[in-house]
Design a protein around this motif. Structure first.
Motif, short mmCIF file in Angstrom:
data_model
loop_
_atom_site.label_atom_id
_atom_site.label_comp_id
_atom_site.label_asym_id
_atom_site.label_seq_id
_atom_site.Cartn_x
_atom_site.Cartn_y
_atom_site.Cartn_z
N UNK A 181 57.34 22.24 49.22
CA UNK A 181 57.25 22.39 50.68
C UNK A 181 57.27 23.85 51.11
N UNK A 182 57.76 24.74 50.26
CA UNK A 182 57.86 26.14 50.63
C UNK A 182 56.58 26.93 50.36
N UNK A 183 55.82 26.54 49.33
CA UNK A 183 54.65 27.37 48.99
C UNK A 183 53.31 26.68 49.18
N UNK A 184 53.30 25.39 49.53
CA UNK A 184 52.02 24.68 49.57
C UNK A 184 51.13 25.15 50.71
N UNK A 185 51.70 25.43 51.88
CA UNK A 185 50.87 25.83 53.01
C UNK A 185 50.19 27.17 52.76
N UNK A 186 50.94 28.12 52.20
CA UNK A 186 50.35 29.43 51.89
C UNK A 186 49.29 29.30 50.80
N UNK A 187 49.53 28.44 49.83
CA UNK A 187 48.55 28.24 48.76
C UNK A 187 47.25 27.68 49.32
N UNK A 188 47.36 26.69 50.19
CA UNK A 188 46.16 26.10 50.78
C UNK A 188 45.42 27.08 51.68
N UNK A 189 46.18 27.87 52.43
CA UNK A 189 45.56 28.80 53.38
C UNK A 189 44.89 29.97 52.69
N UNK A 190 45.35 30.33 51.50
CA UNK A 190 44.85 31.55 50.86
C UNK A 190 43.86 31.28 49.72
N UNK A 191 43.42 30.03 49.56
CA UNK A 191 42.48 29.71 48.49
C UNK A 191 41.35 28.83 49.00
N UNK A 192 40.16 29.14 48.53
CA UNK A 192 38.99 28.38 48.94
C UNK A 192 39.04 26.94 48.45
N UNK A 193 39.51 26.74 47.22
CA UNK A 193 39.54 25.41 46.62
C UNK A 193 40.88 25.19 45.94
N UNK A 194 41.51 24.04 46.22
CA UNK A 194 42.76 23.67 45.56
C UNK A 194 42.63 22.22 45.10
N UNK A 195 42.90 21.99 43.82
CA UNK A 195 42.93 20.65 43.26
C UNK A 195 44.37 20.34 42.89
N UNK A 196 44.95 19.29 43.49
CA UNK A 196 46.37 18.99 43.32
C UNK A 196 46.56 17.67 42.60
N UNK A 197 47.43 17.71 41.59
CA UNK A 197 47.84 16.52 40.86
C UNK A 197 49.19 16.06 41.43
N UNK B 169 39.15 34.15 37.78
CA UNK B 169 40.38 34.90 38.04
C UNK B 169 40.44 35.54 39.42
N UNK B 170 39.33 35.52 40.16
CA UNK B 170 39.30 36.18 41.46
C UNK B 170 40.34 35.57 42.40
N UNK B 171 41.24 36.40 42.97
CA UNK B 171 42.26 35.87 43.89
C UNK B 171 41.61 35.18 45.09
N UNK B 172 42.22 34.07 45.50
CA UNK B 172 41.74 33.37 46.67
C UNK B 172 40.60 32.41 46.42
N UNK B 173 40.22 32.25 45.15
CA UNK B 173 39.07 31.41 44.83
C UNK B 173 39.49 29.96 44.56
N UNK B 174 40.36 29.77 43.57
CA UNK B 174 40.71 28.39 43.20
C UNK B 174 42.10 28.34 42.59
N UNK B 175 42.81 27.26 42.86
CA UNK B 175 44.12 26.99 42.27
C UNK B 175 44.16 25.51 41.89
N UNK B 176 44.65 25.23 40.70
CA UNK B 176 44.99 23.86 40.33
C UNK B 176 46.50 23.75 40.39
N UNK B 177 46.99 22.87 41.28
CA UNK B 177 48.42 22.74 41.50
C UNK B 177 48.91 21.34 41.21
#
Length: 392
Positions: free
Chosen positions: A19-35, A63-71
């Motif tokens: 709950x503390x980091x999910x909003x910033x993660x979503x706002x700062x990345x173009x694509x997020x895939x969450x399990x 590796x480009x910041x802000x591109x993609x995160x798998x969370x």
């Protein structure tokens, strides 16, 4: 820089979201895939090392910041986050673009290769650049299209356009022209965005966006309204997504190549049934591809076009396709679904039309059972855990 490093981490495995980091993660990345997983779930435990390995490969490839995160989200520890995303099954894989959930969950194979290929395709440029105005004459008239005319690629308006295209690339085609190629079509320094409907299958007209070209939210809402039509095409690929919306289907089954029936159906829905859009999904279906539902209705391709309701329990056939041109007939068909009349008449035959007793039924009619829903079987009722077990 510190924030960027924190929300685009290089540590191994998928990023643990809470709950503390999910909003910033979503706002700062173009694509997020969450399990979304639960530790007590066997299939969550089987998937976890595969998902973590895929996350490492994705991080290395992009590796480009802000591109993609798998969370990943531990739904027992983060129940508020799980509730926010309406998680009811484990594991559930959600795709989010520019902070917004997509309509479709990830339902591909659960392998490292499949995950990395999915991410690669999701990050492909969704916009096709044309080099000549005449190229626009060759666009597919069966597709809904958004065209942008810009001076340069580095304009903030184009960045907004690109973000919107990333969000809605599965619903529309996006095309763009720059500089001298399009200078005759817009004033210098004033980009233009135009929506082109699927003219081969509808009676809609081109429309120019009149809002703020720098406002992502405003442009995204406008494009979504244009690209997600009132009447949609159902396919084997999107059937589960559509059934998850929980609304009955009013479906036109058409013969391949019969574009006129599709046009007429769309026009009548727009004219007479738009007030029902919160209660029903209006769909078209290729009668050749969906021969099985036709069989359940006792029909074949020779009977096309035809219209039916799939209530997710039973299917009901609109008696005569030509009656769609009679004002109010199709709406009455829906009202008969809501009132239960369609179900009663399938059991007991046509109801007597008397002013004294509008619910009277013919005596001596042997009860029958309506055909069972077939589209529901293509939806979430499929055993997700069995699918996952088979893939693993």
């Amino acid at each position: 820089m510190v924030v960027c490093m924190f929300y685009n981490p290089t540590n191994s495995g998928a990023v643990q979201l809470n709950s503390e980091n999910i909003d910033m993660t979503l706002a700062s990345n173009e694509l997020v895939l969450i399990n979304f997983y639960a530790d007590w779930c066997r299939f969550s435990n089987i998937l976890q090392p595969i998902f973590d390995e895929a996350a490492e490969k994705v991080q290395a490839a992009f590796p480009e910041p802000g591109k993609v995160v798998m969370g990943k989200v531990d739904c027992d520890r983060e129940s508020a986050v799980a509730s926010r995303f309406h998680i009811t099954k484990y594991p559930t894989l959600k795709v989010l673009r520019n902070g917004q959930p997509t309509k479709r969950e990830y339902r591909g194979a659960r392998t490292v290769e499949a995950f990395t290929e999915f991410i690669r395709k999701q990050l492909e440029d969704p916009i096709r650049e044309f080099q000549n105005i005449k190229d626009l004459e060759q666009l597919d008239s069966k597709k809904r299209i958004v065209v942008g005319y810009f001076d340069r690629r580095d304009m903030p308006e184009y960045n907004t356009f690109r973000r919107v295209a990333t969000n809605l690339k599965e619903d529309c085609q996006f095309h763009v022209g720059f500089g001298d190629v399009v200078q005759a079509l817009h004033p210098p320094g004033h980009p233009i965005i135009v929506f082109r409907p699927d003219v081969a299958m509808s009676n809609e007209n081109d429309e120019t966006y009149m809002g703020d070209l720098k406002s992502f939210d405003e442009l995204n809402i406008w494009v979504q309204e244009k690209c997600v039509p009132l009447v949609r095409e159902i396919t084997f690929e999107n059937a589960e997504e559509l059934t998850e919306e929980g609304l009955p289907f009013l479906i036109l089954f058409y013969a391949p190549g019969d574009l006129e029936s599709i046009k007429d159906y769309k026009a009548i829905v727009q004219l007479d049934l738009i007030t029902e859009k919160q209660n029903v999904n209006f769909l078209t279906a290729d009668g050749k591809r969906f021969a099985h539902p036709l069989h359940h209705l006792g029909k074949s391709q020779a009977d096309l076009p035809l219209i039916a309701i799939d209530s997710f329990r039973h299917m009901y056939l609109f008696p005569n396709f030509k009656d769609i041109y009679v004002p109010g007939k199709l709406k009455q068909f829906l009202n008969d679904l809501y009132s239960g009349k369609l179900h009663r008449e399938f059991h007991y035959g046509p109801e007597k039309d008397t002013s004294a007793d509008t619910n009277a039924i013919d005596d001596g009619k042997k009860p029958t059972t309506p055909p069972e829903s077939t589209f529901k079987k293509l939806g979430p009722s499929k055993n997700r855990y069995t699918l996952l077990r088979d893939e693993l």
